[in-house]
Design an enzyme around this catalytic site. Structure first.
Site, PDB file in Angstrom:
ATOM      1  N   LYS A  39       0.837  -1.209   0.000  1.00  0.00           N
ATOM      2  CA  LYS A  39       0.000   0.000   0.000  1.00  0.00           C
ATOM      3  C   LYS A  39       0.867   1.253   0.000  1.00  0.00           C
ATOM      4  O   LYS A  39       2.074   1.180   0.289  1.00  0.00           O
ATOM      5  CB  LYS A  39      -0.905  -0.021   1.230  1.00  0.00           C
ATOM      6  CG  LYS A  39      -0.138  -0.109   2.543  1.00  0.00           C
ATOM      7  CD  LYS A  39      -1.011  -0.620   3.684  1.00  0.00           C
ATOM      8  CE  LYS A  39      -0.219  -0.637   4.975  1.00  0.00           C
ATOM      9  NZ  LYS A  39      -0.909  -1.305   6.058  1.00  0.00           N
ATOM     10  N   ARG A 133      -9.951  -0.485  14.794  1.00  0.00           N
ATOM     11  CA  ARG A 133      -9.756   0.337  13.619  1.00  0.00           C
ATOM     12  C   ARG A 133     -10.760  -0.226  12.631  1.00  0.00           C
ATOM     13  O   ARG A 133     -11.938  -0.113  12.887  1.00  0.00           O
ATOM     14  CB  ARG A 133      -8.294   0.200  13.173  1.00  0.00           C
ATOM     15  CG  ARG A 133      -7.750   1.370  12.441  1.00  0.00           C
ATOM     16  CD  ARG A 133      -6.270   1.191  12.156  1.00  0.00           C
ATOM     17  NE  ARG A 133      -5.971   0.004  11.381  1.00  0.00           N
ATOM     18  CZ  ARG A 133      -4.785  -0.265  10.851  1.00  0.00           C
ATOM     19  NH1 ARG A 133      -3.776   0.562  11.044  1.00  0.00           N
ATOM     20  NH2 ARG A 133      -4.581  -1.353  10.150  1.00  0.00           N
ATOM     21  N   TYR A 249      15.815  30.567   6.644  1.00  0.00           N
ATOM     22  CA  TYR A 249      14.650  31.242   7.214  1.00  0.00           C
ATOM     23  C   TYR A 249      14.814  31.454   8.709  1.00  0.00           C
ATOM     24  O   TYR A 249      15.250  30.553   9.433  1.00  0.00           O
ATOM     25  CB  TYR A 249      13.394  30.415   6.955  1.00  0.00           C
ATOM     26  CG  TYR A 249      12.932  30.467   5.507  1.00  0.00           C
ATOM     27  CD1 TYR A 249      12.611  31.683   4.909  1.00  0.00           C
ATOM     28  CD2 TYR A 249      12.838  29.307   4.753  1.00  0.00           C
ATOM     29  CE1 TYR A 249      12.191  31.735   3.592  1.00  0.00           C
ATOM     30  CE2 TYR A 249      12.417  29.347   3.435  1.00  0.00           C
ATOM     31  CZ  TYR A 249      12.099  30.564   2.852  1.00  0.00           C
ATOM     32  OH  TYR A 249      11.686  30.620   1.552  1.00  0.00           O
ATOM     33  N   MET A 297      11.728  24.435   1.747  1.00  0.00           N
ATOM     34  CA  MET A 297      10.919  23.527   0.922  1.00  0.00           C
ATOM     35  C   MET A 297      11.782  22.710  -0.040  1.00  0.00           C
ATOM     36  O   MET A 297      11.573  21.503  -0.210  1.00  0.00           O
ATOM     37  CB  MET A 297       9.886  24.323   0.119  1.00  0.00           C
ATOM     38  CG  MET A 297       8.872  23.440  -0.582  1.00  0.00           C
ATOM     39  SD  MET A 297       7.695  24.355  -1.586  1.00  0.00           S
ATOM     40  CE  MET A 297       6.806  25.276  -0.350  1.00  0.00           C
TER      41      MET A 297
END
Ligand SMILES: *Cc1c(COP(=O)(O)O)cnc(C)c1O
Length: 346
Positions: A39, A133, A249, A297
């Site tokens: 998956k 779940r 940053y 990023m």
């Protein structure tokens, strides 16, 4: 069409290690068949690479979560080897499963009825033995809808197999008590960590995911499981910083002396999250290259002071030994794999 220039990020999938991990888990699974959870695009590593390698190694049963994951998987395996863990939510899901021949995993009486109303056919069934779940509650198993299902694999899923938790034994006991009443072809309980809990947990089919791809959820798996994904990023630019220069940053790093820094083509959009800021390292061989400042990023900046031989265009390694990277980042080994961005591929 003109060729694309060379990428500045790369993921090398060690297919031999992947196959070796499957064989190791198959050996540990004893007489049980060993499947493969693929998956989330083969845990982020790419179904198109992962599935052929697992198939060549001997895997015959494949698990995805979403219906949307089926077409890519069917490029590589036969439809009767595929189970879809989320099962049918809408009638169209059941229609699709019947049309292409993959098995839904039935997780509730509603799903059982939906499947039967759509004409039924071979399916798998998930029983909830304590994870709360997806899965049919044990006391719903006597419902007439369940007895009408043609069940291939009757399964349950362990919540805490990566720990020595009494819930493992509790779930095993509940599974053992529930299954004799339900006709099926085979039983399945263990994920990767569950395989390491011993033969009581193996039944007829095991369903490893994480450890195929190099994850080590329990120490018993550490010796036999090899790293599968190896990441590298390019130095885009080399800069000379002076004392007092800040980096990135919010200026969270300030140079205290003149130093050589490298701007690397790797950022949080690639899955190298901000949790690495200020504490992560990239590598050059065995040597650590500390991160300076925040992860952007598309870029990080590293200290290259010790490596005058590293230049623009050279590759550096992104440490991705999963147990160690999980320890260092606070992310789970599962997250580390599945968050890798698209720019690592192609
Ligand atoms: C994801 C999943 C697995 C594989 O689990 P790992 O911990 O990755 O080995 C097995 N069974 C089910 C139902 C799953 O959802």
């Amino acid at each position: 069409m003109i060729d694309l220039p060379s990428p500045t990020l790369r993921l090398r999938l060690d297919e031999e290690a992947l196959a070796s991990n499957w064989r190791e888990l198959a050996t540990m699974s004893g007489d049980a068949e060993t499947g493969a959870a693929v998956k989330a695009d083969g845990y982020g590593l790419g179904i198109a690479k992962v599935v052929p390698a697992l198939r060549e190694a001997g895997a015959r049963s494949f698990f995805v979560a979403h219906w949307s994951e089926v077409p890519d998987l069917l490029e590589h395996v036969a439809s009767n080897q595929v189970s879809v863990l989320h099962g049918p939510l809408h009638a169209e899901d059941a229609t699709y499963a019947r049309a292409v021949g993959v098995r839904p995993v039935i997780n509730s009486l509603e799903q059982a009825r939906l499947w039967l109303d759509g004409g039924g056919g071979p399916c798998d069934v998930m029983i909830d033995t304590g994870i709360n779940r997806l899965g049919l509650p044990v006391d719903a198993l006597s419902d007439p809808a369940v007895s009408r299902l043609k069940i291939e694999t009757l399964m349950s899923h362990l919540a805490s197999a990566d720990e020595d938790n009494p819930l493992n034994q509790t779930q095993l006991t509940r599974f053992r008590h529930a299954v004799p009443a339900i006709p099926c072809k085979r039983l399945s309980l263990a994920n990767s960590a569950g395989i390491a809990l011993g033969s009581d947990y193996h039944f007829d089919l095991t369903r490893p995911g994480l450890s195929l791809y190099g994850g080590v959820p329990r120490s018993e798996l550490a010796a036999g499981i090899r790293q599968v994904a190896f990441l590298q990023a390019t130095i885009l630019q080399v800069r000379q910083l002076s004392a007092g220069d800040s980096v990135g940053y919010n200026a969270t790093f300030t140079a205290t002396q003149s130093m050589r820094a490298g701007v690397i083509s790797l950022g949080y959009a690639d899955g190298f999250l901000r949790c690495w800021s200020g504490q992560g390292t990239l590598r050059h061989g065995e040597a650590a290259l500390p991160l300076l400042g925040k992860v952007s990023m598309d870029m990080v900046v590293i200290d290259l002071s010790a490596f005058p031989d590293l230049h623009e265009g050279d590759w550096v390694d992104v440490p991705y030994h999963l147990p160690e990277a999980a320890q260092a980042s606070g992310l789970s080994q599962y997250e580390l794999l599945t968050l890798l961005g698209k720019r690592f591929h192609g």
